[in-house]
Design a protein around this motif. Structure first.
Motif, PDB file in Angstrom:
ATOM      1  N   GLU A 187       0.821  -1.214   0.000  1.00 37.50           N
ATOM      2  CA  GLU A 187       0.000   0.000   0.000  1.00 37.50           C
ATOM      3  C   GLU A 187       0.854   1.263   0.000  1.00 37.50           C
ATOM      4  OE1 GLU A 187      -3.606   2.185   2.516  1.00 37.50           O
ATOM      5  OE2 GLU A 187      -2.597   0.418   3.352  1.00 37.50           O
ATOM      6  N   GLU A 188       1.924   1.258   0.782  1.00 37.77           N
ATOM      7  CA  GLU A 188       2.790   2.431   0.843  1.00 37.77           C
ATOM      8  C   GLU A 188       3.423   2.725  -0.511  1.00 37.77           C
ATOM      9  OE1 GLU A 188       6.725   4.069   3.302  1.00 37.77           O
ATOM     10  OE2 GLU A 188       5.653   2.280   4.014  1.00 37.77           O
ATOM     11  N   ALA A 189       3.860   1.661  -1.204  1.00 32.36           N
ATOM     12  CA  ALA A 189       4.472   1.824  -2.531  1.00 32.36           C
ATOM     13  C   ALA A 189       3.435   2.313  -3.548  1.00 32.36           C
ATOM     14  CB  ALA A 189       5.081   0.510  -2.993  1.00 32.36           C
ATOM     15  N   LYS A 226      -3.567   8.201   2.257  1.00 33.98           N
ATOM     16  CA  LYS A 226      -2.866   8.424   3.522  1.00 33.98           C
ATOM     17  C   LYS A 226      -1.557   9.169   3.271  1.00 33.98           C
ATOM     18  CE  LYS A 226      -0.999   5.879   7.487  1.00 33.98           C
ATOM     19  NZ  LYS A 226      -0.750   4.529   8.057  1.00 33.98           N
ATOM     20  N   GLY A 227      -1.264  10.152   4.111  1.00 33.56           N
ATOM     21  CA  GLY A 227      -0.042  10.932   3.967  1.00 33.56           C
ATOM     22  C   GLY A 227       1.206  10.109   4.182  1.00 33.56           C
ATOM     23  N   GLU A 228       2.257  10.409   3.424  1.00 33.69           N
ATOM     24  CA  GLU A 228       3.502   9.681   3.581  1.00 33.69           C
ATOM     25  C   GLU A 228       4.159  10.018   4.914  1.00 33.69           C
ATOM     26  OE1 GLU A 228       2.693  12.243   1.688  1.00 33.69           O
ATOM     27  OE2 GLU A 228       4.376  12.769   0.384  1.00 33.69           O
ATOM     28  N   GLN A 229       5.029   9.137   5.359  1.00 29.79           N
ATOM     29  CA  GLN A 229       5.762   9.348   6.606  1.00 29.79           C
ATOM     30  C   GLN A 229       7.253   9.480   6.309  1.00 29.79           C
ATOM     31  OE1 GLN A 229       4.941   9.721  10.004  1.00 29.79           O
ATOM     32  NE2 GLN A 229       2.910  10.093   9.134  1.00 29.79           N
ATOM     33  N   ASN A 230       7.832  10.592   6.694  1.00 29.20           N
ATOM     34  CA  ASN A 230       9.275  10.784   6.600  1.00 29.20           C
ATOM     35  C   ASN A 230       9.692  11.734   7.720  1.00 29.20           C
ATOM     36  OD1 ASN A 230       8.771  13.487   5.645  1.00 29.20           O
ATOM     37  ND2 ASN A 230       8.423  12.623   3.604  1.00 29.20           N
ATOM     38  N   SER A 231      10.964  12.060   7.781  1.00 25.17           N
ATOM     39  CA  SER A 231      11.463  12.864   8.900  1.00 25.17           C
ATOM     40  C   SER A 231      10.816  14.241   8.959  1.00 25.17           C
ATOM     41  CB  SER A 231      12.990  13.005   8.806  1.00 25.17           C
ATOM     42  OG  SER A 231      13.356  13.623   7.576  1.00 25.17           O
ATOM     43  N   ILE A 232      10.554  14.844   7.796  1.00 25.81           N
ATOM     44  CA  ILE A 232       9.937  16.176   7.772  1.00 25.81           C
ATOM     45  C   ILE A 232       8.500  16.122   8.282  1.00 25.81           C
ATOM     46  CG2 ILE A 232       9.173  18.072   6.277  1.00 25.81           C
ATOM     47  CD1 ILE A 232      11.597  17.513   4.499  1.00 25.81           C
ATOM     48  N   ILE A 233       7.748  15.139   7.800  1.00 30.12           N
ATOM     49  CA  ILE A 233       6.341  15.018   8.194  1.00 30.12           C
ATOM     50  C   ILE A 233       6.220  14.676   9.683  1.00 30.12           C
ATOM     51  CG2 ILE A 233       4.201  13.730   7.822  1.00 30.12           C
ATOM     52  CD1 ILE A 233       5.006  15.776   5.602  1.00 30.12           C
ATOM     53  N   LYS A 234       7.127  13.856  10.184  1.00 26.83           N
ATOM     54  CA  LYS A 234       7.094  13.519  11.614  1.00 26.83           C
ATOM     55  C   LYS A 234       7.287  14.761  12.474  1.00 26.83           C
ATOM     56  CE  LYS A 234       8.534   8.695  11.107  1.00 26.83           C
ATOM     57  NZ  LYS A 234       9.637   7.710  11.264  1.00 26.83           N
ATOM     58  N   LYS A 235       8.121  15.677  12.011  1.00 26.23           N
ATOM     59  CA  LYS A 235       8.334  16.917  12.765  1.00 26.23           C
ATOM     60  C   LYS A 235       7.098  17.808  12.723  1.00 26.23           C
ATOM     61  CE  LYS A 235      13.377  16.980  12.398  1.00 26.23           C
ATOM     62  NZ  LYS A 235      14.562  17.632  11.802  1.00 26.23           N
ATOM     63  N   TRP A 236       6.446  17.874  11.555  1.00 21.41           N
ATOM     64  CA  TRP A 236       5.200  18.635  11.479  1.00 21.41           C
ATOM     65  C   TRP A 236       4.142  18.005  12.391  1.00 21.41           C
ATOM     66  CZ3 TRP A 236       5.230  23.311  10.065  1.00 21.41           C
ATOM     67  CH2 TRP A 236       5.945  23.779   8.963  1.00 21.41           C
ATOM     68  N   ASP A 237       4.106  16.694  12.400  1.00 16.59           N
ATOM     69  CA  ASP A 237       3.144  15.981  13.249  1.00 16.59           C
ATOM     70  C   ASP A 237       3.375  16.312  14.727  1.00 16.59           C
ATOM     71  OD1 ASP A 237       1.001  14.305  13.715  1.00 16.59           O
ATOM     72  OD2 ASP A 237       2.249  12.513  13.875  1.00 16.59           O
ATOM     73  N   SER A 238       4.647  16.401  15.123  1.00 22.79           N
ATOM     74  CA  SER A 238       4.969  16.720  16.515  1.00 22.79           C
ATOM     75  C   SER A 238       4.535  18.138  16.886  1.00 22.79           C
ATOM     76  CB  SER A 238       6.477  16.560  16.764  1.00 22.79           C
ATOM     77  OG  SER A 238       7.210  17.582  16.109  1.00 22.79           O
TER      78      SER A 238
END
Length: 278
Positions: A187-189, A226-238
């Protein structure tokens, strides 16, 4: 600002598609085929995958669209992965087919050393991605036309939900047997391919043809994925920014890369709001 950022990101992605279209003399099918091949390589093998597609025009594959063995033979052969002698009967079949087809279409393979395996999970090995790509070609004649006609994101995901042939269900690399395992495109791919290839193509197609329904559909697909998960998005999520779908994550990636990193606070409505309230 989120809407503006997303459109900016799509416009930026449109540039490479428009450039490819010009090189392919406005052949949408061929351009889409090359771009989606590049996406199947993801970041690590994007370049060799694109070179593979350019070395093997889609019109050549379409002449053998009903024969998965021949499609695999051409793709693996053009990838430079059938050059050595193999004892396995299936690989010998691929080699025999490729020798004939290579001469028939005057094909020139790429260098096998271009493919990267280091630090990749086995399911992401280029051999598996090529096998999945072969399955997509086999099951989807006139792929871009099908994408254009598909109105629902769920149907799009079904179209992209490809598996591998029997040989690759028990192999990750050539000549080395592994325990049987499903190697369907995850699904992610699939989401990655929709976000980075299908959506930008619909956007460009709608703009160039003056058909806003394709632009709207591209935006709707992003809202449904569903939105992708990466280091940038994790920071926005925080920071408690909404990252529920690809529409918002794509916009936030644009914000971070093109505004925050470039210190363009005065060109950003969020930055302006913060500065006014200091």
């Amino acid at each position: 600002m989120i809407d503006r950022l997303l459109l900016e990101r799509l416009e930026r992605k449109s540039t490479s598609i428009s450039d490819s279209l010009k090189l392919n003399k406005n052949n949408w099918e061929e351009t889409f085929y090359q771009q989606i091949a590049r996406n199947f390589g993801f970041k690590i093998n994007a370049e060799p995958f694109e070179l593979l597609a350019k070395s093997l025009p889609s019109i050549v594959l379409s002449k053998h669209k009903n024969n998965l063995l021949q499609i695999e033979a051409m793709l693996f052969g053009q990838a430079g992965l059938l050059d050595e002698h193999h004892e396995d009967k299936y690989l010998q079949q691929l080699q025999n087919e490729y020798v004939f087809l290579k001469q028939k279409f005057k094909l020139q393979s790429i260098d096998s050393h271009l493919w990267k395996y280091l630090r990749l999970r086995p399911v992401n090995f280029p051999t598996i991605r090529i096998a999945q790509f072969a399955n997509l070609i086999f099951n989807s004649t006139h792929l871009f036309s099908k994408i254009i006609e598909t109105e629902k994101c769920s149907e799009l995901k079904k179209l992209m939900n490809v598996d591998v042939s029997e040989y690759w269900k028990i192999h990750y690399v050539i000549d080395k047997v592994s325990p049987p395992k499903s190697k369907q495109l995850g699904e992610e791919a699939i989401n990655n391919i929709i976000i980075n290839t299908i959506v930008p193509f619909l956007f460009v197609y709608g703009k160039q043809k003056g058909e806003e329904k394709y632009v709207d559909r591209a935006l709707q697909f992003l809202e449904q994925i569903k939105g992708e998960q990466n280091s940038i998005i994790k920071k926005w999520d925080s920071l408690e920014m909404p990252v529920n779908n690809a529409y918002s994550t794509q916009a936030l990636l644009q914000l971070k890369n093109e505004y925050c990193n470039q210190k363009k606070c005065l060109s950003c409505s969020i930055g302006n709001y913060l500065l006014k309230n200091l």
